[in-house]
Design an enzyme around this catalytic site. Structure first.
Site, PDB file in Angstrom:
ATOM      1  CB  THR A  38       4.556  -4.283   2.931  1.00 38.43           C
ATOM      2  OG1 THR A  38       4.154  -3.750   1.646  1.00 38.43           O
ATOM      3  CG2 THR A  38       5.677  -5.286   2.736  1.00 38.43           C
ATOM      4  CG  ASN A  41       0.510   3.546   4.100  1.00 33.34           C
ATOM      5  OD1 ASN A  41       0.384   3.629   5.323  1.00 33.34           O
ATOM      6  ND2 ASN A  41       1.448   2.819   3.524  1.00 33.34           N
ATOM      7  CG  ASP A  58      -0.188   0.090   2.552  1.00 30.92           C
ATOM      8  OD1 ASP A  58      -0.757   0.633   3.511  1.00 30.92           O
ATOM      9  OD2 ASP A  58       0.972  -0.366   2.620  1.00 30.92           O
TER      10      ASP A  58
HETATM   11  O1  RIB Z   1       2.417   0.316  10.719  1.00 27.60           O
HETATM   12  C1  RIB Z   1       3.314   0.459   9.653  1.00 27.60           C
HETATM   13  C2  RIB Z   1       2.753  -0.141   8.407  1.00 27.60           C
HETATM   14  O2  RIB Z   1       1.548   0.544   8.041  1.00 27.60           O
HETATM   15  C3  RIB Z   1       3.673   0.010   7.197  1.00 27.60           C
HETATM   16  O3  RIB Z   1       3.458  -1.056   6.317  1.00 27.60           O
HETATM   17  C4  RIB Z   1       3.196   1.293   6.576  1.00 27.60           C
HETATM   18  O4  RIB Z   1       3.499   1.357   5.176  1.00 27.60           O
HETATM   19  C5  RIB Z   1       1.717   1.172   6.770  1.00 27.60           C
HETATM   20  O5  RIB Z   1       1.214   0.323   5.740  1.00 27.60           O
HETATM   21 CA    CA Z   2       2.832  -0.563   4.032  1.00 24.85          CA
END
Ligand code: RIB
Ligand code: CA
Length: 332
Positions: A127, A41, A12
């Site tokens: 991620t 995000n 994201d």
């Molecule tokens: O909490 C951090 C995570 O949340 C990371 O992956 C950041 O990119 C967000 O997606």
């Molecule tokens: Ca992320």
């Protein structure tokens, strides 16, 4: 040279996701099979555009499908992190128009297609929120046996970052995270407990920038914005580079210390909704390192034994060496 790890990077972008994309695209230990994008995000439109821009900036993703996925969480109301990543989701750098076009397939369908056609040697690297992975598992349960392992950034056995209890990726779609943590496949969880130890301080940024290639310059531009915001919000001396801990571990597993434990996602709490409840001391452990089996207690499957390997420490110097050495591969 061992064979590269075949991965689907589900992300994201997001500044730290962007660094993970750039590392996965260039390192010979990784074979990037696809980039699937999820809302997190920022909205899916923005995270998708960001993924296309970063994949194009790598100059190495012409044959890597980039597919857009779940537009919102499966159950809960959508949350985003514009306060951290900006209105675009990747504030700071400006990008040339992307050279890569969006794959017409939905990310969930692409994930299922690649896994189904594979020999069971695909590593999923989520991620962002786990909405795409969960939907793929529910849409086509037979893909589970084709997932070699899941190496995800998310959760924490200590403090959260979006609430005192919960980490953003899990909090943004807790029900999806429950599906993933009960899927029975090997999970490696890079939580905030270690990602907060790898902060991109000015020295770190300057070291990578000194490489002088365009991707190192992009790293520097992204980190400058990321650093300013996290300094203002958390007072950090540098932004934690959460997502690339997954890629760094795939490149050099010795950089992270793991501990097997039971991990469950709180779905019913108010204060703790979206928390990864990690049985660090094995208090509920059914004993031994059996393969994860699940008991259905009430409405939810519950792991009867440890179902994940959770990161409990990271060699920060070694991590930054991996990041530096990986970015040095650009332009060679
Ligand atoms: O909490 C951090 C995570 O949340 C990371 O992956 C950041 O990119 C967000 O997606
Ligand atoms: Ca992320």
């Amino acid at each position: 040279m061992t064979r590269p790890v075949k991965i689907i990077l589900d992300c994201d972008p997001g500044h730290d996701d962007a660094v993970a994309i750039l590392m996965a695209a260039v390192h010979p230990a990784i074979e990037l099979k696809a980039i699937t994008v999820v809302a997190g995000n920022q909205t899916i439109e923005k995270t998708t555009r960001n993924a296309l821009n970063v994949a194009s900036a790598s100059g190495l993703c012409a044959n890597v499908p980039v597919a857009s996925g779940m537009t919102r969480p499966i159950v809960r109301e959508q949350v985003t992190a514009g306060d951290i990543h900006g209105a675009s989701g990747l504030d700071g750098p400006t990008f040339a128009p992307p050279s890569i076009s969006l794959d017409p397939r939905h990310a969930v369908d692409l994930m299922i297609e690649i896994l189904t056609a594979s020999d069971g040697d695909i590593t999923l690297v989520p991620t962002g929120p786990l909405s795409n992975v969960a939907m793929a598992l529910r849409r086509e349960p037979r893909i589970a046996e084709k997932i070699e392992k899941i190496v995800l950034m998310g959760g924490a056995y200590q403090l959260g970052n979006v609430t005192p209890s919960a980490e953003f990726n899990i909090y943004a779609d807790p029900e999806a995270a429950h599906v993933v943590f009960t899927c029975g496949r090997p999970i490696v969880m890079m939580g905030l407990d270690i990602t907060r130890k790898v902060r991109a301080t000015p020295d770190v940024i300057a070291r990578v920038r000194s490489l002088g290639n365009p991707q190192a310059a992009l790293f520097s531009e992204m980190m400058e914005f990321f650093a300013r915001v996290q300094r203002e919000i958390y007072g950090w001396d540098g932004p934690p580079l959460h997502d690339p801990t997954t890629i760094a571990w795939l490149i050099d597993p010795g950089c992270v210390e793991l501990r097997r434990m039971k991990v469950e996602v709180e779905l019913r709490g108010d204060l703790c909704y979206g928390r990864t409840s990690c049985d660090f001391f094995g208090l509920e452990d059914a004993g031994g390192n059996q393969s994860a089996e699940f008991l259905t207690k009430g409405a939810l499957a519950r792991p009867a034994s440890p179902n994940a390997q959770v990161a409990v420490d990271v060699d920060a110097a070694r991590f930054w060496d991996i990041v530096y050495e990986t970015f040095s591969l650009y332009g060679k």
